[in-house]
Design a protein around this motif. Structure first.
Motif, short mmCIF file in Angstrom:
data_model
loop_
_atom_site.label_atom_id
_atom_site.label_comp_id
_atom_site.label_asym_id
_atom_site.label_seq_id
_atom_site.Cartn_x
_atom_site.Cartn_y
_atom_site.Cartn_z
N ARG A 1 0.77 -1.14 0.08
CA ARG A 1 0.05 -0.06 0.10
C ARG A 1 0.82 1.22 0.02
O ARG A 1 0.63 2.27 -0.90
CB ARG A 1 -0.94 -0.09 1.23
N GLU A 2 1.83 1.24 0.87
CA GLU A 2 2.52 2.76 1.03
C GLU A 2 3.36 3.12 -0.07
O GLU A 2 3.48 3.76 -0.40
CB GLU A 2 3.45 2.45 2.39
N PRO A 3 4.17 1.61 -0.44
CA PRO A 3 5.03 2.02 -1.51
C PRO A 3 4.38 2.51 -2.83
O PRO A 3 4.62 3.51 -3.77
CB PRO A 3 5.50 0.74 -1.97
N LEU A 4 2.97 2.17 -3.11
CA LEU A 4 2.13 2.67 -4.37
C LEU A 4 1.71 3.96 -3.95
O LEU A 4 1.68 4.73 -4.99
CB LEU A 4 0.90 1.60 -4.31
N LEU A 5 1.38 4.17 -2.97
CA LEU A 5 0.77 5.76 -2.56
C LEU A 5 2.02 6.60 -2.73
O LEU A 5 1.86 7.77 -3.26
CB LEU A 5 0.34 5.72 -1.06
N GLU A 6 3.16 6.13 -2.16
CA GLU A 6 4.37 7.11 -2.25
C GLU A 6 4.70 7.36 -3.84
O GLU A 6 5.29 8.24 -4.23
CB GLU A 6 5.50 6.24 -1.65
N LEU A 7 4.16 6.47 -4.81
CA LEU A 7 4.47 6.47 -6.22
C LEU A 7 3.24 7.43 -6.99
O LEU A 7 3.39 7.60 -8.13
CB LEU A 7 4.65 5.03 -6.94
N GLY A 8 2.65 7.72 -6.00
CA GLY A 8 1.62 8.76 -6.53
C GLY A 8 0.19 8.22 -7.20
O GLY A 8 -0.08 8.99 -8.35
N VAL A 9 -0.05 7.00 -6.98
CA VAL A 9 -1.08 6.43 -7.66
C VAL A 9 -2.44 6.83 -7.37
O VAL A 9 -3.54 6.73 -7.95
CB VAL A 9 -1.26 4.90 -7.55
N GLU A 10 -2.68 7.57 -6.27
CA GLU A 10 -4.07 8.02 -5.73
C GLU A 10 -4.57 9.08 -6.72
O GLU A 10 -5.59 8.87 -7.04
CB GLU A 10 -3.80 8.48 -4.21
N GLN A 11 -4.05 10.07 -7.17
CA GLN A 11 -4.29 11.21 -7.88
C GLN A 11 -4.87 10.75 -9.39
O GLN A 11 -5.91 10.90 -9.72
CB GLN A 11 -3.41 12.26 -8.01
N PRO A 12 -4.07 9.90 -10.03
CA PRO A 12 -4.70 9.10 -11.13
C PRO A 12 -5.94 8.12 -11.00
O PRO A 12 -6.82 8.27 -11.77
CB PRO A 12 -3.35 8.42 -12.03
N LEU A 13 -5.85 7.67 -9.86
CA LEU A 13 -7.04 6.89 -9.49
C LEU A 13 -8.43 7.63 -9.40
O LEU A 13 -9.36 7.16 -9.86
CB LEU A 13 -6.83 6.02 -8.23
N ARG A 14 -8.08 8.83 -8.60
CA ARG A 14 -9.25 9.60 -8.47
C ARG A 14 -9.70 10.38 -9.80
O ARG A 14 -10.93 10.71 -9.99
CB ARG A 14 -8.85 10.84 -7.60
N LEU A 15 -8.80 10.55 -10.78
CA LEU A 15 -8.99 11.03 -12.07
C LEU A 15 -10.07 10.04 -12.59
O LEU A 15 -11.01 10.47 -13.24
CB LEU A 15 -7.80 11.68 -12.91
#
Length: 112
Positions: free
Chosen positions: A65-79
């Motif tokens: 979870r944390e490694p993926l969040l640190e890679l910035g996947v949350e913003q594109p998922l929200r888009l």
């Protein structure tokens, strides 16, 4: 198309296979998927396959979870989530965000 196929293949390999997720992460697969997903977000197929891969990576591997969040996947998922009010891509993005423990607004159900 080739990066989408790669993201799709890694996502399929990760489905219900925690050991594969660990191996993909150890081989540098998480940054590769995050980068391809973000870079090619305009492509509808990448929207679906990227969301699915991210969800599959973390569904049984909390430590990713944390490694993926640190890679910035949350913003594109929200888009992706906000791009579709409902449907396949919307649901995939919502599932990925939920697995990442990101807040997701649930739509109000039908009231008859």
């Amino acid at each position: 198309a080739m990066q989408t196929d790669a993201v799709s293949a890694l996502g399929n390999m990760a489905l219900r296979m925690p050991d594969n997720c660990v191996a993909i992460a150890a081989a540098g697969g998480l940054p590769a998927v995050a980068h391809a997903f973000t870079q090619h977000l305009v492509h509808k197929r990448m929207q679906a396959k990227g969301c699915l891969a991210i969800r599959n990576f973390v569904a049984r591997n909390e430590e990713l979870r944390e490694p993926l969040l640190e890679l910035g996947v949350e913003q594109p998922l929200r888009l992706v989530l906000n791009n579709y009010s409902e449907g396949y891509e919307h649901n995939l993005a919502k599932a990925a965000l939920r697995e990442l423990h990101c807040s997701v607004q649930l739509q109000e159900g039908f009231k008859g």
